[in-house]
Write an enzyme that holds these catalytic residues in place. Structure first.
Site, PDB file in Angstrom:
ATOM      1  N   ARG A  39       0.824  -1.214   0.000  1.00  0.00           N
ATOM      2  CA  ARG A  39       0.000   0.000   0.000  1.00  0.00           C
ATOM      3  C   ARG A  39       0.853   1.257   0.000  1.00  0.00           C
ATOM      4  O   ARG A  39       0.447   2.295   0.556  1.00  0.00           O
ATOM      5  CB  ARG A  39      -0.972   0.021   1.180  1.00  0.00           C
ATOM      6  CG  ARG A  39      -2.028  -1.064   1.126  1.00  0.00           C
ATOM      7  CD  ARG A  39      -3.016  -0.925   2.272  1.00  0.00           C
ATOM      8  NE  ARG A  39      -3.909  -2.066   2.343  1.00  0.00           N
ATOM      9  CZ  ARG A  39      -4.539  -2.471   3.440  1.00  0.00           C
ATOM     10  NH1 ARG A  39      -4.364  -1.816   4.577  1.00  0.00           N
ATOM     11  NH2 ARG A  39      -5.336  -3.514   3.422  1.00  0.00           N
ATOM     12  N   ARG A  41      -3.227   6.550   1.212  1.00  0.00           N
ATOM     13  CA  ARG A  41      -3.776   7.745   1.850  1.00  0.00           C
ATOM     14  C   ARG A  41      -2.815   8.454   2.790  1.00  0.00           C
ATOM     15  O   ARG A  41      -3.103   9.579   3.214  1.00  0.00           O
ATOM     16  CB  ARG A  41      -5.050   7.369   2.614  1.00  0.00           C
ATOM     17  CG  ARG A  41      -6.244   7.078   1.706  1.00  0.00           C
ATOM     18  CD  ARG A  41      -7.462   6.695   2.513  1.00  0.00           C
ATOM     19  NE  ARG A  41      -7.305   5.380   3.113  1.00  0.00           N
ATOM     20  CZ  ARG A  41      -8.131   4.877   4.026  1.00  0.00           C
ATOM     21  NH1 ARG A  41      -9.140   5.612   4.466  1.00  0.00           N
ATOM     22  NH2 ARG A  41      -7.942   3.668   4.505  1.00  0.00           N
ATOM     23  N   ARG A 101      -6.825  11.402  -5.495  1.00  0.00           N
ATOM     24  CA  ARG A 101      -8.071  10.708  -5.135  1.00  0.00           C
ATOM     25  C   ARG A 101      -9.253  11.674  -5.160  1.00  0.00           C
ATOM     26  O   ARG A 101     -10.351  11.337  -5.624  1.00  0.00           O
ATOM     27  CB  ARG A 101      -7.897  10.077  -3.751  1.00  0.00           C
ATOM     28  CG  ARG A 101      -9.155   9.606  -3.045  1.00  0.00           C
ATOM     29  CD  ARG A 101      -9.732   8.353  -3.669  1.00  0.00           C
ATOM     30  NE  ARG A 101     -10.789   7.829  -2.821  1.00  0.00           N
ATOM     31  CZ  ARG A 101     -12.008   8.340  -2.712  1.00  0.00           C
ATOM     32  NH1 ARG A 101     -12.311   9.432  -3.408  1.00  0.00           N
ATOM     33  NH2 ARG A 101     -12.912   7.799  -1.929  1.00  0.00           N
ATOM     34  N   ASP A 161      -7.119  -2.974  -6.883  1.00  0.00           N
ATOM     35  CA  ASP A 161      -7.812  -3.552  -5.735  1.00  0.00           C
ATOM     36  C   ASP A 161      -8.046  -5.028  -5.988  1.00  0.00           C
ATOM     37  O   ASP A 161      -8.286  -5.436  -7.131  1.00  0.00           O
ATOM     38  CB  ASP A 161      -9.152  -2.839  -5.502  1.00  0.00           C
ATOM     39  CG  ASP A 161      -9.761  -3.203  -4.155  1.00  0.00           C
ATOM     40  OD1 ASP A 161     -10.534  -4.179  -4.100  1.00  0.00           O
ATOM     41  OD2 ASP A 161      -9.446  -2.542  -3.157  1.00  0.00           O
ATOM     42  N   TYR A 192     -15.429 -11.918   0.437  1.00  0.00           N
ATOM     43  CA  TYR A 192     -16.205 -10.708   0.119  1.00  0.00           C
ATOM     44  C   TYR A 192     -17.382 -11.041  -0.789  1.00  0.00           C
ATOM     45  O   TYR A 192     -18.463 -10.467  -0.645  1.00  0.00           O
ATOM     46  CB  TYR A 192     -15.302  -9.670  -0.553  1.00  0.00           C
ATOM     47  CG  TYR A 192     -14.244  -9.099   0.348  1.00  0.00           C
ATOM     48  CD1 TYR A 192     -14.506  -7.996   1.164  1.00  0.00           C
ATOM     49  CD2 TYR A 192     -12.968  -9.652   0.402  1.00  0.00           C
ATOM     50  CE1 TYR A 192     -13.534  -7.461   1.993  1.00  0.00           C
ATOM     51  CE2 TYR A 192     -11.985  -9.134   1.230  1.00  0.00           C
ATOM     52  CZ  TYR A 192     -12.280  -8.042   2.022  1.00  0.00           C
ATOM     53  OH  TYR A 192     -11.319  -7.522   2.848  1.00  0.00           O
TER      54      TYR A 192
END
Length: 352
Positions: A27, A31, A40, A77, A154
């Site tokens: 990652r 962020r 973003r 992702d 998921y």
């Protein structure tokens, strides 16, 4: 040096001597970086960012430009692939990903389409090509996907889960349907990863974020077996492309993972690298494994803990420095500078 095959990262994956330990972070495009947050915001949503090749390229290159990491990883992702199967991926603010049409039983599993990597996920391949063109010639690019079991959680639960009850229920009560799902996802993932190689990825990584929640029997039968299927298929098409398997909470399965034929194993922070190395020997490279929480502390603690990880691995080839999981959003970017500088200085070798 312009030959990526001679890069520190790829040489470490081959367990060859390196002048210092290579470093990149899971990652690393994320962020914690103000430049990422700005991109973003321009994109409008996470899915719009991941689905726009130019913007995905932009955020992938940002940490390379800032820190000069020894490898880059595609910004995407793990749920892009089931999204291409028609489950309707969305991201709820503060809650994470969800599927509008989760799997409810064997009939839904049997109705899943097999995505075409170039048509249904062509934007990912375009991002890979743009990133490869934008990276320094000597910086390898890592393509990736989620493990079939992790992605399936998921797809079945519909979103993140605390107990994975519905997903585990499928494995236990409908094992034949569960095997069909794992095989379908493994085949789709192998094709997806192979397409990333053909678009320009130099190495591949499979993330098994939830393998650690399974009992040993279920892990072997479903998670491990599906990862083996991916390794075998990718190896058949791209024998020279190294594969790293990362399983969070999967320390007890290290030997089994090393037996898959992968080149590297990601190790989370719950195991000392010295133990991992003693168990798998020289069969695979090891990647990791600083606790991501360390990055929220002071520069002095970051430096000390980074040296501790290097000391735990010890001398000899085959170590790629990384966190034991992804970097978190609240990390001060200056602490990453400290980490990179510490690893490079503390691991410098004169005899490589």
């Amino acid at each position: 040096m312009t030959n990526r095959n001679d890069s520190l990262f790829l040489r470490a994956l081959r367990r060859e001597p390196t002048e210092r330990t290579p470093i990149w972070l899971m990652r690393q495009a994320g962020r914690y970086l103000p430049e990422y947050r700005a991109t973003r915001a321009r994109a409008g949503s996470f899915l719009d960012l991941a689905g726009n090749p130019e913007l995905a390229c932009e955020v992938t290159l940002q940490p390379i430009e800032r820190y000069g990491f020894d490898a880059s990883i595609l910004f995407s992702d793990i749920l892009i692939l089931p999204h291409a199967m028609g489950l309707g991926l969305g991201f709820a603010p503060g809650e994470g990903p969800y599927f509008e049409r989760p799997l409810t039983g064997p009939a839904d599993i049997d109705a899943l389409p097999m995505p075409d990597p170039l048509d249904d996920t062509g934007f990912v391949m375009q991002a890979v090509r743009l990133i490869r063109d934008g990276l320094p010639d000597q910086t390898p690019l890592i393509g990736f996907a989620g493990s079939p079991w992790t992605v399936a959680t998921y797809m079945i639960e519909g979103r993140s889960s605390k107990d994975f009850a519905r997903a585990k229920q499928l494995l236990l009560a409908e094992p034949e349907a569960a095997h069909r799902l794992m095989n379908h996802l493994a085949d789709a993932t192998a094709a997806y990863l192979s397409a990333q190689v053909e678009a320009g990825a130099d190495a591949l990584m499979v993330f098994d974020s939830w393998g650690g929640v399974l009992s040993p029997r279920l892990y072997r039968e479903f998670s491990l077996a599906s990862q083996q299927r991916i390794v075998d298929q990718v190896r058949e098409k791209h024998p020279a492309t190294p594969i790293i398997l990362f399983g969070k909470g999967c320390g007890q399965h290290l030997e089994l993972l090393a037996d898959t034929g992968c080149e590297g194993l990601g190790v989370d922070w719950t195991m000392d690298l010295s133990e991992a190395r003693a168990r798998v020997g020289h069969r695979v490279a090891l990647q990791g494994n600083l606790d991501p929480a360390v990055m929220l502390t002071s520069p002095e603690i970051v430096a000390a803990e980074a040296r501790r990880v290097l000391e735990s691995f010890g001398d000899g080839p085959g170590h790629i420095f990384n966190l034991g999981h992804g970097i978190t959003p609240a990390v001060d970017p200056d602490n990453v500078t400290v980490l990179v500088e510490t690893v490079r200085a503390a691991s410098a070798r004169q005899d490589a």
